[in-house]
Design a protein around this motif. Sequence first.
Motif, mmCIF file in Angstrom:
data_model
loop_
_atom_site.group_PDB
_atom_site.id
_atom_site.type_symbol
_atom_site.label_atom_id
_atom_site.label_comp_id
_atom_site.label_asym_id
_atom_site.label_seq_id
_atom_site.Cartn_x
_atom_site.Cartn_y
_atom_site.Cartn_z
ATOM 1 N N LEU A 346 -18.001 -19.348 -10.570
ATOM 2 C CA LEU A 346 -16.704 -20.081 -11.101
ATOM 3 C C LEU A 346 -15.891 -20.710 -10.174
ATOM 4 N N GLU A 347 -15.550 -22.022 -10.231
ATOM 5 C CA GLU A 347 -14.999 -22.540 -9.130
ATOM 6 C C GLU A 347 -13.538 -22.202 -9.116
ATOM 7 N N GLU A 353 -14.056 -23.416 -18.026
ATOM 8 C CA GLU A 353 -14.690 -22.157 -18.038
ATOM 9 C C GLU A 353 -13.765 -20.766 -18.414
ATOM 10 N N SER A 354 -12.901 -20.732 -17.358
ATOM 11 C CA SER A 354 -11.856 -19.747 -17.507
ATOM 12 C C SER A 354 -11.333 -19.647 -19.082
ATOM 13 N N SER A 355 -11.165 -20.833 -19.525
ATOM 14 C CA SER A 355 -10.441 -20.887 -21.081
ATOM 15 C C SER A 355 -11.451 -20.252 -21.933
ATOM 16 N N ARG A 420 -12.785 -27.425 -12.448
ATOM 17 C CA ARG A 420 -11.516 -27.076 -11.607
ATOM 18 C C ARG A 420 -10.460 -28.134 -12.003
ATOM 19 N N SER A 421 -9.207 -27.598 -12.456
ATOM 20 C CA SER A 421 -7.828 -28.673 -13.153
ATOM 21 C C SER A 421 -6.819 -28.566 -11.747
ATOM 22 N N TRP B 121 -12.205 -9.082 -12.875
ATOM 23 C CA TRP B 121 -13.345 -8.668 -11.890
ATOM 24 C C TRP B 121 -14.424 -9.979 -11.979
ATOM 25 N N PHE B 122 -14.781 -10.501 -13.203
ATOM 26 C CA PHE B 122 -15.711 -11.484 -13.291
ATOM 27 C C PHE B 122 -15.157 -12.718 -12.509
ATOM 28 N N LEU B 123 -13.860 -12.868 -12.658
ATOM 29 C CA LEU B 123 -13.524 -14.162 -11.700
ATOM 30 C C LEU B 123 -13.778 -13.747 -10.266
ATOM 31 N N ARG B 124 -13.531 -12.793 -9.747
ATOM 32 C CA ARG B 124 -13.662 -12.336 -8.528
ATOM 33 C C ARG B 124 -15.116 -12.347 -7.799
#
Lengths: 671, 155
Positions: A346-347, A353-355, A420-421, B121-124
């Motif tokens: 995840l960049e 992606e985060s949303s 990335r935004s 955790w997933f993001l890290r």
Amino acid sequence: MENIGALAILLSFCLSIFAIVASLVGAWKKKPFLIVSAERAVICVWSLVTLASGLLIYALMVGDYRLAYVAAHSNKAMPMIYKFSAWWGGQEGSLLMWNFILATYALVVILQNRRKHREIMPYVTTTMMVTQAFFLMLIAFLVPPFQVLSTGGKAIVDVGDGQGLNPLLQYWTMVIHPPTLYLGYVGYIVPFAFALGSLITRQPGDSWIFTTRRWAIVTWLFQSTGILLGAGWAYSVLGWGGYWGWDPVENASFLPWLTSTAFLHSVTMQEKKGMMKVWNLVLVAATFFLCIFGTFLTRSGIVSSVHAFAQSPIGPYFVAFLTVTIAITILLILSRLDYLKSEAPLESVVSRESSFLFNNLILLASCFAILWGTLFPVISEAIAGEKISVDAPWFNRVNVPIGLALLFLTGVGPLLAWRRSTPDNLKRNFMWPTIGFVATVAILMGFGISHFYALLSLGLCTFVTWTIVSEFFKGTMAIRQKDGLSFVPAVIELTHRNTRRYGGYIVHMGIVMMFIGFSGAAFNKDTTVEVKVGDKFPLGRYEIKVSDIKMGQNENYIWQNAIVEATVDGKPFATLTPERRIYEKSQQPVSMVAIKRQLNEDLYINFAGMGSESQLPTIQAYVFPLVTWIWAGYWVLLFGSLICLVPAKIKMQYARTEVVGVSTKNVPATK
Amino acid sequence: MFRLRNSALAVLLAGYCLAQSSSQYVTPEIRRVGDKLACLCGACKNTVATCQMLECHYSLPARQRIAKMQKEGAADAVIVDDFVKREGKKALAEPPNEGFGIMALATPVLAIGAGLALIGWFLRRYRKPNAVPVMTDEEVQKYQDQIDKEFSKLD
């Protein structure tokens, strides 16, 4: 006839067991003839279940009142269409329909994949036939639909006429609501079966997702339609104008819808980035298990509900089935973790992606909260020794903020870029939708609206609408510039190029319209009055008068209706005819409300009968603002879902993000 | 006024069956208390105030009792307590903020917290690591000087 029906069910049960064994042995020993034999057994299962279903429908149609099921759920006076719908009006018949739909799905899958996916098909067949065998076992041994009425267990009795279908179910939406919901419920087995098959055989890539994507959308659409039909039925029949009451059975239908919605979103992450593979499997499995759990909840009697079937002995069998299948699925996923590793990092936290991650969190949080609230009375009784009620106010308190958060994310998602935004990007994309939000809230407050959630909801509806419209507008303008098309053909071209993306936006627009409808509930008005014929009473901007009362009967029920005239500012607005019925066989009263539907508000009149002391007509009158937007939203959702099913003009090739600077433990295992 | 088109039996039966009691109406005062109490008819998840089922065997007597107690001057809390004494905690529309009832609201909140932690955790775990410089500033400067020197020769 009953013997043929019972024998058909028993034989189909045996054949489903054979299909399981033949598939597994065929795959294990690499014997194609066994695998083909299992697939032919599936076709035989479908034929036999169809025969049994046909026989039960025939018995209902001709009124074979020797059968206990027919005597309990049909009678001579019922119109033919309701005699047909009595097929799913009771426990035994509805389980037979469950089996019929499952067998039909299995047949379609087998026929579709005669030359495809040969490696995983034995396991797909096994998964579907294990479920089929379980449901056939229920109707073969525990709740048989072909049981005859007898005296002392010896002579068969023909009672001459039956009790009839529950009068509340004698309504047109009830003819299509249960089958539609079942088509959704049962359909989730197909993605689940392919997911398991792919997991067992360690298929490279994401073939199970591409294979079952369309199944997942179709099933989701059936589920959505079933839920909305149920809501429409409750609104039109129950007499109090509620379309959602947080009843355990309603909740049971909503839970798999939430997880499958989460799946339809997160699957994009796997397609585009090779991420969230384990999570997608968990969602597909959870959806399937929640469908089985919902069926269990409706039929076991563990929670009380107006929609539930009578208590029956099938509850423990459901628990056993769920326990075993969940354990096997968990073991399988755990044993394949190396094969399910993410292919890309995840960049940025501020990215599309985060949303998706947060969207999944919100959907799952809602699912968990509803499940928890539904089971809390049972849990509190088991743990604390005292039953604690969890009613509509609790569900609203918990789910309204969650729903609004979800609505917010629906708008935010398209504004964020993949990967990335940047701050500039965020500022540019968020400025106008945010201005739209603020302006809507300010205007509504200017009109004197102060309900916090309604303001927030309607403001967010503007926010999301803006993002959707601008997505279409930007894409359309680009196509116009490039191809020189006029506006409408350019919109069509844009949508056709990426049907899933733009179909998805249309589905979101449908959801926004539904939220507009839900927001209207904050401004409902109602009154209950006893009035003399000819007298008027006010409600909102309406003056309502009962101008006449009529009565009559037909062979099915006795009816009494009120002729109600509504005026606005002294001008005639509508004449409504709400009715009360007493069904002759069941002696059950039913309201047939009269609704004047408009885009801004519904005028909803229920004739509650004649006051027992005053002998005056009792009228319950309601004004439900914006309700029509819910039903209109459904049609938009349907349209968007159908567009998603249309093959895109341009085949999307998603370049997976290059994996740079990541240790080897994040690199997918190749086989 | 009444236009009867069918049999007299229908009139008698319908008149009997379709009759309603006027005691079911919900005044704003009854609604205020009734919204705090669950309808325990077993067929709906509404409150005593919002249950609109015709001839409900629980909400109609409950409303009558609320009206009676209000007439006698009982405060809202007293009326609610009276229902809880009779029916137990299940008489309340929402779980009480005491004992096991706290878990009703706390658990979904904890679940959302756990979900956020999982996302964290997933993001890290899956976030792309920041680029690591492979040479020191001095080394970079050395190469930069070299480039400048060679460019100046070109001039």
